[in-house]
Design a protein around this motif. Structure first.
Motif, PDB file in Angstrom:
ATOM      1  N   ALA A 233       0.839  -1.202   0.000  1.00 25.27           N
ATOM      2  CA  ALA A 233       0.000   0.000   0.000  1.00 25.27           C
ATOM      3  C   ALA A 233       0.873   1.251   0.000  1.00 25.27           C
ATOM      4  O   ALA A 233       0.605   2.210  -0.739  1.00 25.27           O
ATOM      5  CB  ALA A 233      -0.943  -0.007   1.198  1.00 25.27           C
ATOM      6  N   VAL A 234       1.927   1.254   0.796  1.00 27.23           N
ATOM      7  CA  VAL A 234       2.839   2.400   0.835  1.00 27.23           C
ATOM      8  C   VAL A 234       3.627   2.498  -0.469  1.00 27.23           C
ATOM      9  O   VAL A 234       3.734   3.571  -1.068  1.00 27.23           O
ATOM     10  CB  VAL A 234       3.801   2.307   2.045  1.00 27.23           C
ATOM     11  CG1 VAL A 234       4.805   3.460   2.030  1.00 27.23           C
ATOM     12  CG2 VAL A 234       3.020   2.298   3.355  1.00 27.23           C
ATOM     13  N   ALA A 235       4.176   1.385  -0.918  1.00 30.64           N
ATOM     14  CA  ALA A 235       5.044   1.390  -2.103  1.00 30.64           C
ATOM     15  C   ALA A 235       4.299   1.809  -3.367  1.00 30.64           C
ATOM     16  O   ALA A 235       4.838   2.564  -4.180  1.00 30.64           O
ATOM     17  CB  ALA A 235       5.680   0.022  -2.294  1.00 30.64           C
ATOM     18  N   THR A 236       3.074   1.305  -3.542  1.00 28.70           N
ATOM     19  CA  THR A 236       2.333   1.694  -4.750  1.00 28.70           C
ATOM     20  C   THR A 236       1.836   3.131  -4.644  1.00 28.70           C
ATOM     21  O   THR A 236       1.875   3.861  -5.632  1.00 28.70           O
ATOM     22  CB  THR A 236       1.170   0.724  -5.041  1.00 28.70           C
ATOM     23  OG1 THR A 236       0.309   0.647  -3.904  1.00 28.70           O
ATOM     24  CG2 THR A 236       1.693  -0.664  -5.415  1.00 28.70           C
TER      25      THR A 236
ATOM     26  N   ALA B 290      -9.341  -5.181   4.113  1.00 27.85           N
ATOM     27  CA  ALA B 290      -9.579  -4.226   5.208  1.00 27.85           C
ATOM     28  C   ALA B 290      -8.251  -3.622   5.673  1.00 27.85           C
ATOM     29  O   ALA B 290      -8.166  -2.416   5.956  1.00 27.85           O
ATOM     30  CB  ALA B 290     -10.292  -4.913   6.365  1.00 27.85           C
ATOM     31  N   LEU B 291      -7.216  -4.435   5.733  1.00 25.42           N
ATOM     32  CA  LEU B 291      -5.886  -3.957   6.115  1.00 25.42           C
ATOM     33  C   LEU B 291      -5.350  -2.990   5.068  1.00 25.42           C
ATOM     34  O   LEU B 291      -4.794  -1.932   5.402  1.00 25.42           O
ATOM     35  CB  LEU B 291      -4.942  -5.148   6.289  1.00 25.42           C
ATOM     36  CG  LEU B 291      -3.472  -4.845   6.570  1.00 25.42           C
ATOM     37  CD1 LEU B 291      -3.292  -4.017   7.837  1.00 25.42           C
ATOM     38  CD2 LEU B 291      -2.681  -6.154   6.642  1.00 25.42           C
ATOM     39  N   ARG B 292      -5.499  -3.328   3.808  1.00 24.57           N
ATOM     40  CA  ARG B 292      -5.034  -2.452   2.730  1.00 24.57           C
ATOM     41  C   ARG B 292      -5.759  -1.105   2.781  1.00 24.57           C
ATOM     42  O   ARG B 292      -5.129  -0.044   2.720  1.00 24.57           O
ATOM     43  CB  ARG B 292      -5.254  -3.108   1.363  1.00 24.57           C
ATOM     44  CG  ARG B 292      -4.685  -2.298   0.181  1.00 24.57           C
ATOM     45  CD  ARG B 292      -5.026  -2.957  -1.147  1.00 24.57           C
ATOM     46  NE  ARG B 292      -6.397  -2.707  -1.515  1.00 24.57           N
ATOM     47  CZ  ARG B 292      -6.820  -1.609  -2.179  1.00 24.57           C
ATOM     48  NH1 ARG B 292      -5.952  -0.695  -2.560  1.00 24.57           N
ATOM     49  NH2 ARG B 292      -8.090  -1.453  -2.478  1.00 24.57           N
ATOM     50  N   ARG B 293      -7.083  -1.145   2.935  1.00 31.79           N
ATOM     51  CA  ARG B 293      -7.870   0.104   2.997  1.00 31.79           C
ATOM     52  C   ARG B 293      -7.472   0.942   4.207  1.00 31.79           C
ATOM     53  O   ARG B 293      -7.377   2.164   4.117  1.00 31.79           O
ATOM     54  CB  ARG B 293      -9.364  -0.199   3.030  1.00 31.79           C
ATOM     55  CG  ARG B 293      -9.948  -0.562   1.676  1.00 31.79           C
ATOM     56  CD  ARG B 293     -11.482  -0.533   1.640  1.00 31.79           C
ATOM     57  NE  ARG B 293     -12.110  -0.939   2.876  1.00 31.79           N
ATOM     58  CZ  ARG B 293     -12.490  -2.183   3.188  1.00 31.79           C
ATOM     59  NH1 ARG B 293     -12.315  -3.158   2.331  1.00 31.79           N
ATOM     60  NH2 ARG B 293     -13.054  -2.448   4.343  1.00 31.79           N
TER      61      ARG B 293
ATOM     62  N   THR C 170      -4.538   0.947   5.748  1.00 37.79           N
ATOM     63  CA  THR C 170      -3.211   1.511   5.481  1.00 37.79           C
ATOM     64  C   THR C 170      -3.325   2.724   4.565  1.00 37.79           C
ATOM     65  O   THR C 170      -2.694   3.764   4.806  1.00 37.79           O
ATOM     66  CB  THR C 170      -2.282   0.453   4.853  1.00 37.79           C
ATOM     67  OG1 THR C 170      -2.226  -0.689   5.716  1.00 37.79           O
ATOM     68  CG2 THR C 170      -0.883   1.004   4.636  1.00 37.79           C
ATOM     69  N   LEU C 171      -4.148   2.611   3.537  1.00 36.92           N
ATOM     70  CA  LEU C 171      -4.363   3.755   2.640  1.00 36.92           C
ATOM     71  C   LEU C 171      -4.996   4.927   3.386  1.00 36.92           C
ATOM     72  O   LEU C 171      -4.652   6.090   3.130  1.00 36.92           O
ATOM     73  CB  LEU C 171      -5.231   3.339   1.450  1.00 36.92           C
ATOM     74  CG  LEU C 171      -4.575   2.346   0.488  1.00 36.92           C
ATOM     75  CD1 LEU C 171      -5.595   1.858  -0.545  1.00 36.92           C
ATOM     76  CD2 LEU C 171      -3.352   2.956  -0.183  1.00 36.92           C
ATOM     77  N   ALA C 172      -5.881   4.637   4.332  1.00 36.93           N
ATOM     78  CA  ALA C 172      -6.506   5.699   5.129  1.00 36.93           C
ATOM     79  C   ALA C 172      -5.467   6.384   6.018  1.00 36.93           C
ATOM     80  O   ALA C 172      -5.499   7.613   6.183  1.00 36.93           O
ATOM     81  CB  ALA C 172      -7.647   5.130   5.966  1.00 36.93           C
ATOM     82  N   VAL C 173      -4.563   5.610   6.595  1.00 38.85           N
ATOM     83  CA  VAL C 173      -3.493   6.200   7.409  1.00 38.85           C
ATOM     84  C   VAL C 173      -2.679   7.156   6.548  1.00 38.85           C
ATOM     85  O   VAL C 173      -2.362   8.282   6.962  1.00 38.85           O
ATOM     86  CB  VAL C 173      -2.600   5.104   8.038  1.00 38.85           C
ATOM     87  CG1 VAL C 173      -1.336   5.709   8.643  1.00 38.85           C
ATOM     88  CG2 VAL C 173      -3.366   4.309   9.095  1.00 38.85           C
ATOM     89  N   LEU C 174      -2.341   6.729   5.347  1.00 34.57           N
ATOM     90  CA  LEU C 174      -1.575   7.582   4.433  1.00 34.57           C
ATOM     91  C   LEU C 174      -2.375   8.820   4.025  1.00 34.57           C
ATOM     92  O   LEU C 174      -1.875   9.942   4.112  1.00 34.57           O
ATOM     93  CB  LEU C 174      -1.188   6.794   3.180  1.00 34.57           C
ATOM     94  CG  LEU C 174      -0.084   5.758   3.332  1.00 34.57           C
ATOM     95  CD1 LEU C 174      -0.086   4.796   2.160  1.00 34.57           C
ATOM     96  CD2 LEU C 174       1.263   6.446   3.473  1.00 34.57           C
TER      97      LEU C 174
ATOM     98  N   GLU D  41     -13.600   4.416   9.335  1.00 33.37           N
ATOM     99  CA  GLU D  41     -12.565   3.602   8.693  1.00 33.37           C
ATOM    100  C   GLU D  41     -11.799   2.767   9.719  1.00 33.37           C
ATOM    101  O   GLU D  41     -11.445   1.618   9.450  1.00 33.37           O
ATOM    102  CB  GLU D  41     -11.630   4.485   7.876  1.00 33.37           C
ATOM    103  CG  GLU D  41     -12.371   5.129   6.687  1.00 33.37           C
ATOM    104  CD  GLU D  41     -11.464   5.907   5.783  1.00 33.37           C
ATOM    105  OE1 GLU D  41     -10.523   5.305   5.233  1.00 33.37           O
ATOM    106  OE2 GLU D  41     -11.701   7.119   5.618  1.00 33.37           O
ATOM    107  N   LEU D  42     -11.577   3.322  10.900  1.00 36.48           N
ATOM    108  CA  LEU D  42     -10.963   2.548  11.981  1.00 36.48           C
ATOM    109  C   LEU D  42     -11.920   1.444  12.426  1.00 36.48           C
ATOM    110  O   LEU D  42     -11.500   0.298  12.627  1.00 36.48           O
ATOM    111  CB  LEU D  42     -10.597   3.447  13.161  1.00 36.48           C
ATOM    112  CG  LEU D  42     -10.017   2.752  14.392  1.00 36.48           C
ATOM    113  CD1 LEU D  42      -8.750   1.963  14.048  1.00 36.48           C
ATOM    114  CD2 LEU D  42      -9.739   3.772  15.491  1.00 36.48           C
TER     115      LEU D  42
END
Length: 184
Positions: free
Chosen positions: A70-73, A114-117, A119-123, A133-134
């Motif tokens: 998620a971070v890398a892309t 859910a984990l990917r989403r 992580t994207l929300a954190v970013l 989202e949490l």
């Protein structure tokens, strides 16, 4: 053109020499991103320390890779995507999961999605993730501890992706089978 130097154990600042030699032994070659990060021994040590901490979290190896992707892309780090594609392959991840992670699309497994989403929300929200989202992340079976583990992963791989992009780190030959380009 890059102004950064890809160091060796002989040319690196003294404080980075043992670190890059250890990485070289672990991989069997000195990855270009590490050779470039060695210009700042503190950056290199900071990334490797944060990454080691992330690897010790309660997230499984596959879950950690979801965070990394998620971070890398998002940050368009071709080196990280290629390297971690290899990691997923070694972990025996399903081809459809790898394809979705590389494309930044919905994952076939709801819990990992859910984990990917999250992580994207954190970013996207720079940590100020909206309650709904949490709640979705926690409803998928994760704990509040895992939310903080994601923050650690985001931090570690923000260091890596930003440094790789700044130094214009090239793709090492062993990673070329996993080459990746961001979507246009």
């Amino acid at each position: 053109m890059s102004v950064f130097v890809a160091h060796t154990a002989d040319t690196a600042p003294a404080a980075a020499r043992s670190t890059i030699e250890g990485v070289r032994r672990r991989f069997g070659w000195l990855p270009a991103p590490v050779a470039l990060m060695a210009e700042s021994p503190q950056l290199l040590a900071g990334f490797l320390t944060a990454n080691a901490g992330f690897e010790q979290t309660d997230l499984s190896p596959l879950e950690r890779e979801v965070v990394v992707f998620a971070v890398a892309t998002t940050n368009e780090c071709h080196v990280c995507v290629a390297l971690h594609t290899g990691t997923l392959t070694r972990l025996g991840a399903a081809a459809d999961l790898i394809t979705a992670l590389r494309a930044g699309t919905v994952l076939p497994e709801p819990r990992l999605e859910a984990l990917r989403r999250f992580t994207l929300a954190v970013l996207e929200h720079r940590g100020a993730v909206p309650d709904d989202e949490l709640d979705d992340f926690l409803a998928a079976g994760y704990q509040t501890r895992h939310a903080l583990d994601v923050v650690l992963g985001v931090g570690a791989y923000t260091i890596s992706t930003f440094a790789n992009r700044l130094t214009r780190a090239p793709l090492d030959p062993p990673l070329t089978p996993h080459a990746w380009e961001p979507r246009a």
